[in-house]
Design a protein around this motif. Structure first.
Motif, PDB file in Angstrom:
ATOM      1  N   SER A 171       0.717  -1.389   0.027  1.00 17.77           N
ATOM      2  CA  SER A 171       0.120  -0.041   0.010  1.00 17.77           C
ATOM      3  C   SER A 171       0.738   1.226   0.004  1.00 17.77           C
ATOM      4  N   GLU A 172       1.977   1.353   0.962  1.00 15.07           N
ATOM      5  CA  GLU A 172       2.628   2.449   1.061  1.00 15.07           C
ATOM      6  C   GLU A 172       3.614   2.658  -0.157  1.00 15.07           C
ATOM      7  N   ILE A 173       3.913   1.733  -0.951  1.00 15.56           N
ATOM      8  CA  ILE A 173       4.853   1.571  -1.914  1.00 15.56           C
ATOM      9  C   ILE A 173       3.970   2.235  -3.160  1.00 15.56           C
ATOM     10  N   LEU A 174       2.723   1.827  -3.277  1.00 16.80           N
ATOM     11  CA  LEU A 174       1.923   2.261  -4.460  1.00 16.80           C
ATOM     12  C   LEU A 174       1.526   3.620  -4.157  1.00 16.80           C
ATOM     13  N   ILE A 197      -1.790 -14.278  -3.575  1.00 16.87           N
ATOM     14  CA  ILE A 197      -1.538 -13.577  -4.539  1.00 16.87           C
ATOM     15  C   ILE A 197      -3.024 -12.754  -4.706  1.00 16.87           C
ATOM     16  N   GLU A 198      -4.160 -13.565  -4.447  1.00 20.77           N
ATOM     17  CA  GLU A 198      -5.466 -12.826  -4.777  1.00 20.77           C
ATOM     18  C   GLU A 198      -5.311 -11.711  -3.856  1.00 20.77           C
ATOM     19  N   THR A 199      -4.821 -11.839  -2.668  1.00 24.69           N
ATOM     20  CA  THR A 199      -4.866 -10.666  -1.661  1.00 24.69           C
ATOM     21  C   THR A 199      -4.065  -9.449  -2.493  1.00 24.69           C
ATOM     22  N   ILE A 200      -2.813  -9.811  -2.753  1.00 21.87           N
ATOM     23  CA  ILE A 200      -1.926  -8.885  -3.260  1.00 21.87           C
ATOM     24  C   ILE A 200      -2.650  -8.183  -4.561  1.00 21.87           C
ATOM     25  N   LYS A 201      -3.292  -8.892  -5.271  1.00 26.84           N
ATOM     26  CA  LYS A 201      -3.753  -8.264  -6.560  1.00 26.84           C
ATOM     27  C   LYS A 201      -4.870  -7.464  -6.282  1.00 26.84           C
ATOM     28  N   LYS A 202      -5.816  -7.677  -5.423  1.00 29.14           N
ATOM     29  CA  LYS A 202      -6.795  -6.940  -4.693  1.00 29.14           C
ATOM     30  C   LYS A 202      -6.367  -5.711  -4.137  1.00 29.14           C
ATOM     31  N   LEU A 203      -5.318  -5.598  -3.469  1.00 37.82           N
ATOM     32  CA  LEU A 203      -4.705  -4.596  -2.799  1.00 37.82           C
ATOM     33  C   LEU A 203      -4.255  -3.742  -3.504  1.00 37.82           C
ATOM     34  N   LEU A 208      -4.487   1.394  -7.125  1.00 34.93           N
ATOM     35  CA  LEU A 208      -4.488   2.064  -8.395  1.00 34.93           C
ATOM     36  C   LEU A 208      -5.481   2.661  -8.731  1.00 34.93           C
ATOM     37  N   GLU A 209      -6.960   1.711  -8.542  1.00 37.45           N
ATOM     38  CA  GLU A 209      -8.202   2.591  -8.767  1.00 37.45           C
ATOM     39  C   GLU A 209      -8.459   3.982  -7.965  1.00 37.45           C
ATOM     40  N   ALA A 210      -7.984   3.740  -6.722  1.00 42.76           N
ATOM     41  CA  ALA A 210      -8.150   4.842  -6.009  1.00 42.76           C
ATOM     42  C   ALA A 210      -7.232   6.116  -6.397  1.00 42.76           C
ATOM     43  N   LYS A 211      -6.330   5.964  -6.797  1.00 44.21           N
ATOM     44  CA  LYS A 211      -5.354   6.759  -7.506  1.00 44.21           C
ATOM     45  C   LYS A 211      -5.840   7.598  -8.832  1.00 44.21           C
ATOM     46  N   GLY A 212      -6.949   6.832  -8.926  1.00 47.10           N
ATOM     47  CA  GLY A 212      -7.558   7.368 -10.381  1.00 47.10           C
ATOM     48  C   GLY A 212      -7.359   6.837 -11.621  1.00 47.10           C
TER      49      GLY A 212
END
Length: 212
Positions: A171-174, A197-203, A208-212
Motif C-alpha cells: 500500500s505504502e509503495i503504491l 496472490i489474490e490478496t496482493i492483486k486486490k490490494l 491503483l483505482e483509488a489513485k484514479g
C-alpha cells in the motif's frame, strides 16, 4: 502492463521451474526467469521449459540479463541490469515486439533508461534482500518518493518496485506513484500461494483505482 511480477528463485533449475509453475497456477501472469551462475546451455534449456509453462497460463515470460537466451527461447522480453548490454543494443537485436526492462537505483538511472527506450523500469532495492549478491543502496519509501516526485514531468514509463518487498509494504509503495511490484521470496514455496496472490492483486487494484 501486469502490476505483479514474480522473479524466479530456487537452488536448482528444477526448483526454479517448480516455483514458476506454482506461481502461475496460483494466478501470476508475469514471470522473470532469473538464473545466476549457471552455464548458458543450462539457462537456455530451463528457459525453453519456462516458455512452455508460461504458454500454458498465458503468462508473460521475461529472461534476466541474457538477450541471446531471451531470443532463442522465444521469451516475451529481457530484463537488463545496470552492467548488462545497453537497452538500445538489445532493441536492435530483439526488435520492437520484445519487452525490455531495466534495473535502476537512482534518478539518473531512470532518465538514462528513458533515453535508451526501455518499456519498464525496475526500481530498487526497496530493502535488503539476500536474493541479489551485488546490492545497490537501499531506497526505502523515502527513496521511492524522492525519485518518483522528481520524475513526474520527465518520464511516463511504468516503474516497478523491487527488492525485499513484503505484503505489508505494498500500500505504502503504491502511494509513492510506483506502478507495480516485483517479488520473489514473498511468493516462493508458500502453502497459501493462491490466497496470497489474490490478496496482493486486490490490494493493488484498489490502490491503483483509488489513485484514479
Amino acid at each position: 502492463m501486469t502490476t505483479l511480477q514474480y522473479i524466479s528463485q530456487g537452488e536448482s533449475p528444477q526448483e526454479h521451474l517448480q516455483h514458476i509453475g506454482e506461481a502461475c497456477e496460483a494466478g501470476v501472469r508475469w514471470v522473470q526467469l532469473r538464473l545466476k551462475d549457471m552455464d548458458p546451455a543450462t539457462v537456455l534449456n530451463t528457459a525453453l521449459k519456462c516458455r512452455e509453462i508460461c504458454d500454458q497460463y498465458a503468462a508473460v515470460m521475461i529472461v534476466n540479463d541474457s538477450v541471446s537466451i531471451a531470443k532463442a527461447s522465444q521469451a516475451d522480453g529481457v530484463h537488463l541490469g545496470l552492467e548488462d548490454i545497453n537497452p538500445k543494443e538489445a532493441r536492435a537485436i530483439l526488435g520492437d515486439n520484445f519487452i525490455i526492462g531495466g534495473t535502476a537505483n537512482t534518478l539518473q538511472d531512470c532518465l538514462k533508461h528513458k533515453n535508451d527506450g526501455v518499456d519498464y523500469i525496475g526500481l530498487g532495492p526497496f530493502r535488503y534482500t539476500n536474493t541479489k549478491k551485488k546490492l545497490s543502496p537501499i531506497l526505502g519509501l523515502e527513496g521511492y518518493q524522492k525519485i518518483i516526485s522528481e520524475l513526474k514531468n520527465d518520464i511516463h514509463i511504468p516503474i516497478v518496485g523491487i527488492g525485499g518487498i513484503e505484503k505489508n509494504d505494498i500500500s505504502e509503495i503504491l502511494e509513492t506513484g510506483i506502478n507495480g511490484i516485483a517479488v520473489s521470496g514473498m511468493l516462493t514455496d508458500k502453502e497459501d500461494l493462491e490466497e496470497r496472490i489474490e490478496t496482493i492483486k486486490k490490494l493493488m487494484v484498489n490502490k491503483l483505482e483509488a489513485k484514479g
